[in-house]
Design a protein around this motif. Structure first.
Motif, PDB file in Angstrom:
ATOM      1  N   ARG A 120       0.858  -1.185   0.000  1.00 20.26           N
ATOM      2  CA  ARG A 120       0.000   0.000   0.000  1.00 20.26           C
ATOM      3  C   ARG A 120       0.893   1.235   0.000  1.00 20.26           C
ATOM      4  NH1 ARG A 120      -5.418  -0.692   1.842  1.00 20.26           N
ATOM      5  NH2 ARG A 120      -5.942  -2.907   2.125  1.00 20.26           N
ATOM      6  N   ALA A 121       1.272   1.680  -1.195  1.00 18.51           N
ATOM      7  CA  ALA A 121       2.174   2.831  -1.308  1.00 18.51           C
ATOM      8  C   ALA A 121       1.516   4.105  -0.803  1.00 18.51           C
ATOM      9  CB  ALA A 121       2.624   3.003  -2.762  1.00 18.51           C
ATOM     10  N   VAL A 122       0.225   4.255  -1.072  1.00 18.20           N
ATOM     11  CA  VAL A 122      -0.580   5.360  -0.545  1.00 18.20           C
ATOM     12  C   VAL A 122      -1.848   4.738   0.027  1.00 18.20           C
ATOM     13  CG1 VAL A 122      -1.751   7.535  -1.060  1.00 18.20           C
ATOM     14  CG2 VAL A 122       0.324   6.920  -2.322  1.00 18.20           C
ATOM     15  N   ASP A 123      -2.195   5.144   1.257  1.00 15.71           N
ATOM     16  CA  ASP A 123      -3.238   4.408   1.976  1.00 15.71           C
ATOM     17  C   ASP A 123      -4.313   5.341   2.514  1.00 15.71           C
ATOM     18  OD1 ASP A 123      -4.591   2.364   3.181  1.00 15.71           O
ATOM     19  OD2 ASP A 123      -3.147   2.037   4.789  1.00 15.71           O
ATOM     20  N   GLY A 124      -5.360   5.604   1.700  1.00 15.03           N
ATOM     21  CA  GLY A 124      -6.517   6.381   2.156  1.00 15.03           C
ATOM     22  C   GLY A 124      -6.198   7.816   2.509  1.00 15.03           C
ATOM     23  N   LEU A 125      -5.567   8.535   1.586  1.00 11.72           N
ATOM     24  CA  LEU A 125      -5.069   9.883   1.857  1.00 11.72           C
ATOM     25  C   LEU A 125      -6.139  10.941   1.597  1.00 11.72           C
ATOM     26  CD1 LEU A 125      -2.327  11.315   2.576  1.00 11.72           C
ATOM     27  CD2 LEU A 125      -2.064  11.671   0.121  1.00 11.72           C
ATOM     28  N   ASP A 126      -6.313  11.857   2.546  1.00 11.74           N
ATOM     29  CA  ASP A 126      -7.154  13.049   2.379  1.00 11.74           C
ATOM     30  C   ASP A 126      -6.255  14.275   2.525  1.00 11.74           C
ATOM     31  OD1 ASP A 126      -9.607  11.688   2.083  1.00 11.74           O
ATOM     32  OD2 ASP A 126      -9.816  11.517   4.259  1.00 11.74           O
ATOM     33  N   LEU A 127      -6.334  15.194   1.546  1.00  7.56           N
ATOM     34  CA  LEU A 127      -5.428  16.344   1.563  1.00  7.56           C
ATOM     35  C   LEU A 127      -5.999  17.467   0.705  1.00  7.56           C
ATOM     36  CD1 LEU A 127      -2.633  17.587   2.273  1.00  7.56           C
ATOM     37  CD2 LEU A 127      -1.742  16.481   0.209  1.00  7.56           C
ATOM     38  N   GLU A 128      -5.853  18.704   1.185  1.00  8.87           N
ATOM     39  CA  GLU A 128      -6.203  19.885   0.407  1.00  8.87           C
ATOM     40  C   GLU A 128      -5.006  20.818   0.355  1.00  8.87           C
ATOM     41  OE1 GLU A 128      -9.712  21.928   1.615  1.00  8.87           O
ATOM     42  OE2 GLU A 128     -10.977  20.122   1.625  1.00  8.87           O
ATOM     43  N   ILE A 129      -4.711  21.331  -0.857  1.00 11.12           N
ATOM     44  CA  ILE A 129      -3.609  22.263  -1.066  1.00 11.12           C
ATOM     45  C   ILE A 129      -4.194  23.529  -1.674  1.00 11.12           C
ATOM     46  CG2 ILE A 129      -1.406  22.672  -2.231  1.00 11.12           C
ATOM     47  CD1 ILE A 129      -1.012  19.619  -2.279  1.00 11.12           C
ATOM     48  N   ALA A 130      -3.892  24.675  -1.084  1.00  5.93           N
ATOM     49  CA  ALA A 130      -4.515  25.934  -1.478  1.00  5.93           C
ATOM     50  C   ALA A 130      -3.857  26.531  -2.715  1.00  5.93           C
ATOM     51  CB  ALA A 130      -4.451  26.934  -0.326  1.00  5.93           C
ATOM     52  N   ASP A 131      -4.592  27.370  -3.416  1.00  9.55           N
ATOM     53  CA  ASP A 131      -4.051  28.124  -4.544  1.00  9.55           C
ATOM     54  C   ASP A 131      -2.894  28.999  -4.074  1.00  9.55           C
ATOM     55  OD1 ASP A 131      -5.362  27.473  -6.920  1.00  9.55           O
ATOM     56  OD2 ASP A 131      -7.112  28.657  -6.400  1.00  9.55           O
ATOM     57  N   GLY A 132      -1.812  29.003  -4.837  1.00  4.35           N
ATOM     58  CA  GLY A 132      -0.680  29.864  -4.532  1.00  4.35           C
ATOM     59  C   GLY A 132       0.176  29.404  -3.377  1.00  4.35           C
ATOM     60  N   GLU A 133      -0.025  28.188  -2.908  1.00 12.78           N
ATOM     61  CA  GLU A 133       0.717  27.671  -1.756  1.00 12.78           C
ATOM     62  C   GLU A 133       1.987  26.965  -2.205  1.00 12.78           C
ATOM     63  OE1 GLU A 133      -0.291  25.214   2.358  1.00 12.78           O
ATOM     64  OE2 GLU A 133      -1.523  24.850   0.590  1.00 12.78           O
ATOM     65  N   PHE A 134       3.053  27.148  -1.441  1.00 14.81           N
ATOM     66  CA  PHE A 134       4.254  26.325  -1.621  1.00 14.81           C
ATOM     67  C   PHE A 134       4.134  25.179  -0.625  1.00 14.81           C
ATOM     68  CE2 PHE A 134       8.705  26.544  -3.401  1.00 14.81           C
ATOM     69  CZ  PHE A 134       9.059  25.269  -3.026  1.00 14.81           C
ATOM     70  N   PHE A 135       3.768  24.022  -1.147  1.00 12.43           N
ATOM     71  CA  PHE A 135       3.442  22.866  -0.311  1.00 12.43           C
ATOM     72  C   PHE A 135       4.492  21.785  -0.523  1.00 12.43           C
ATOM     73  CE2 PHE A 135       1.368  18.931   0.840  1.00 12.43           C
ATOM     74  CZ  PHE A 135       0.609  19.270   1.945  1.00 12.43           C
ATOM     75  N   SER A 136       5.047  21.262   0.556  1.00 11.65           N
ATOM     76  CA  SER A 136       6.069  20.221   0.456  1.00 11.65           C
ATOM     77  C   SER A 136       5.575  18.912   1.043  1.00 11.65           C
ATOM     78  CB  SER A 136       7.355  20.639   1.186  1.00 11.65           C
ATOM     79  OG  SER A 136       8.019  21.662   0.484  1.00 11.65           O
ATOM     80  N   MET A 137       5.948  17.827   0.373  1.00  9.29           N
ATOM     81  CA  MET A 137       5.702  16.477   0.878  1.00  9.29           C
ATOM     82  C   MET A 137       7.058  15.898   1.258  1.00  9.29           C
ATOM     83  SD  MET A 137       2.571  15.084  -1.538  1.00  9.29           S
ATOM     84  CE  MET A 137       3.407  15.189  -3.117  1.00  9.29           C
ATOM     85  N   LEU A 138       7.238  15.676   2.541  1.00 11.40           N
ATOM     86  CA  LEU A 138       8.516  15.290   3.114  1.00 11.40           C
ATOM     87  C   LEU A 138       8.423  13.890   3.705  1.00 11.40           C
ATOM     88  CD1 LEU A 138      11.410  16.122   4.235  1.00 11.40           C
ATOM     89  CD2 LEU A 138      10.178  17.010   6.233  1.00 11.40           C
ATOM     90  N   GLY A 139       9.463  13.101   3.497  1.00 10.14           N
ATOM     91  CA  GLY A 139       9.465  11.764   4.082  1.00 10.14           C
ATOM     92  C   GLY A 139      10.625  10.940   3.566  1.00 10.14           C
ATOM     93  N   PRO A 140      10.898   9.806   4.206  1.00  8.27           N
ATOM     94  CA  PRO A 140      11.988   8.928   3.761  1.00  8.27           C
ATOM     95  C   PRO A 140      11.599   8.186   2.492  1.00  8.27           C
ATOM     96  CG  PRO A 140      10.786   7.904   5.558  1.00  8.27           C
ATOM     97  CD  PRO A 140      10.207   9.288   5.408  1.00  8.27           C
ATOM     98  N   SER A 141      12.565   7.498   1.907  1.00 11.27           N
ATOM     99  CA  SER A 141      12.291   6.676   0.727  1.00 11.27           C
ATOM    100  C   SER A 141      11.240   5.626   1.064  1.00 11.27           C
ATOM    101  CB  SER A 141      13.577   5.992   0.254  1.00 11.27           C
ATOM    102  OG  SER A 141      14.529   6.946  -0.144  1.00 11.27           O
TER     103      SER A 141
END
Length: 357
Positions: free
Chosen positions: A18-39
């Motif tokens: 399960r590489a991605v498991d039931g993800l809920d997420l909102e990213i706003a207009d004009g936002e600098f959004f980072s997804m951080l994590g290990p390999s």
């Protein structure tokens, strides 16, 4: 503020994984959004799902209010910048930047005008006729960025684009990327495993672990108030106090985090008394690590745990700090700097005099 990206119940399975498991997420207009994590944490898979390079097992992907879950990548108003840049070596800088517009059959005059503007945006005006081999690594990275921006996407996806650069250039590009994002005003979604990159550039950061978001917060909130031991350990260096050690040193049950720079090291005879908002622990310095701007001291406490202490090298010499190895010391920190994981912040502990009273 309107939403640029909305993910609901997003999952991606590769066989039993399960590489991605039931993800809920909102990213706003004009936002600098980072997804951080290990390999292997799922962050790059989420980026590929947004880009349309992978199709979700379950869930929906909405861009600008439109469900694009089943659309191919070319039918989504996004562009992606990769770590290897993928610049055509036989083309000039201008031809590389114009390439996407040529594919879309944009008229030549319009292509030239938009390419020149994109190159000005990434600080490469005047480099139009150069070839990729005549550019530095940072300049090639900016060409790839201009090629993506020239298409005027609603969302720009960046898949560890600074990973191939040396440390000094990477730090310079972090500042430039943030400035460019503010100038163009579009949504940037940045994937990285480098905590410094994420903290430097982001408006918000999602820390990924095992296909899920462990914590979603601003850089300050993420560092100062980690929600779990995983986040505390992955974002910066943390000291963890739990179990009997926490009861002994903190006077409360639970698990607590204290950052190394919040701890002061002193001679045992100079340590204040514990209580009244102050914690004191005694131990022996096992190792001293000189890191240029800072020095880290690793201390084995009498309580049976190891803590790291960090201080700025503001003095002209740090010989005294380096000579503390194998010496007894006392560590002092304020209780207000303790971050509880999954529980309330501990209250003050009575001093020995107050307990006897």
């Amino acid at each position: 503020m309107s939403t640029a990206i909305e993910l609901r119940g997003l999952s991606k399975h590769f066989g039993e994984v399960r590489a991605v498991d039931g993800l809920d997420l909102e990213i706003a207009d004009g936002e600098f959004f980072s997804m951080l994590g290990p390999s292997g944490s799922g962050k790059t898979t989420v980026l590929r799902l947004i880009a349309g390079f992978e199709q979700p097992t379950n869930g929906t992907i909405t861009l600008g209010g439109e469900d694009v879950s089943g659309r191919p990548s070319f039918a989504r108003d996004v562009n992606t910048v990769f770590q290897d840049y993928a610049i055509f070596p036989h083309m000039s800088v201008r031809q590389n930047v114009e390439y996407g517009l040529r594919v879309k059959r944009v008229p030549r005059a319009e292509r030239r005008k938009r390419a020149e503007h994109a190159l000005e945006t990434v600080r490469l005006a005047g480099y139009d006729d150069r070839r990729p081999h005549q550019l530095s690594g940072g300049q090639r990275q900016r060409v790839a960025l201009a090629r993506a921006l020239v298409n005027r996407p609603k969302v720009l996806l960046l898949d560890e684009p600074l990973g191939a650069l040396d440390l000094q250039l990477r730090r310079e590009m972090q500042i430039e990327l943030k400035e460019i994002q503010r100038d163009v005003g579009i949504t940037f979604v940045f994937v990285t495993h480098d905590q410094e990159e994420a903290l430097t550039m982001s408006d918000r950061i999602a820390v990924f672990n095992n296909g899920r978001i462990e914590q979603l917060a601003t850089p300050v909130q993420l560092y100062e108030h980690p929600a779990s031991a995983f986040v505390a350990g992955f974002v910066g260096t943390s000291n963890l106090l739990q179990g009997e050690v926490a009861e002994q040193l903190v006077g409360a049950e639970g698990t607590f985090v204290i950052r190394p720079e919040k701890v002061t090291m002193t001679a045992p005879e100079a340590a204040p008394a514990a209580g009244d908002g102050t914690c004191v622990a005694r131990g022996v310095v096992r190792e001293v690590v000189y890191l240029g701007a800072t020095t880290h001291s690793v201390v084995d406490l009498d309580a049976g745990v190891t803590l790291t202490v960090s201080h700025q090298n503001a003095d002209k010499t740090i010989d005294a700090a380096l000579e503390r190895r194998d010496h007894p010391v006392a560590l002092v920190w304020q209780r207000d700097n303790l971050v509880p994981l999954g529980g309330p912040r501990p209250g003050p502990v009575a001093s020995p005099e107050e307990e006897r009273a």
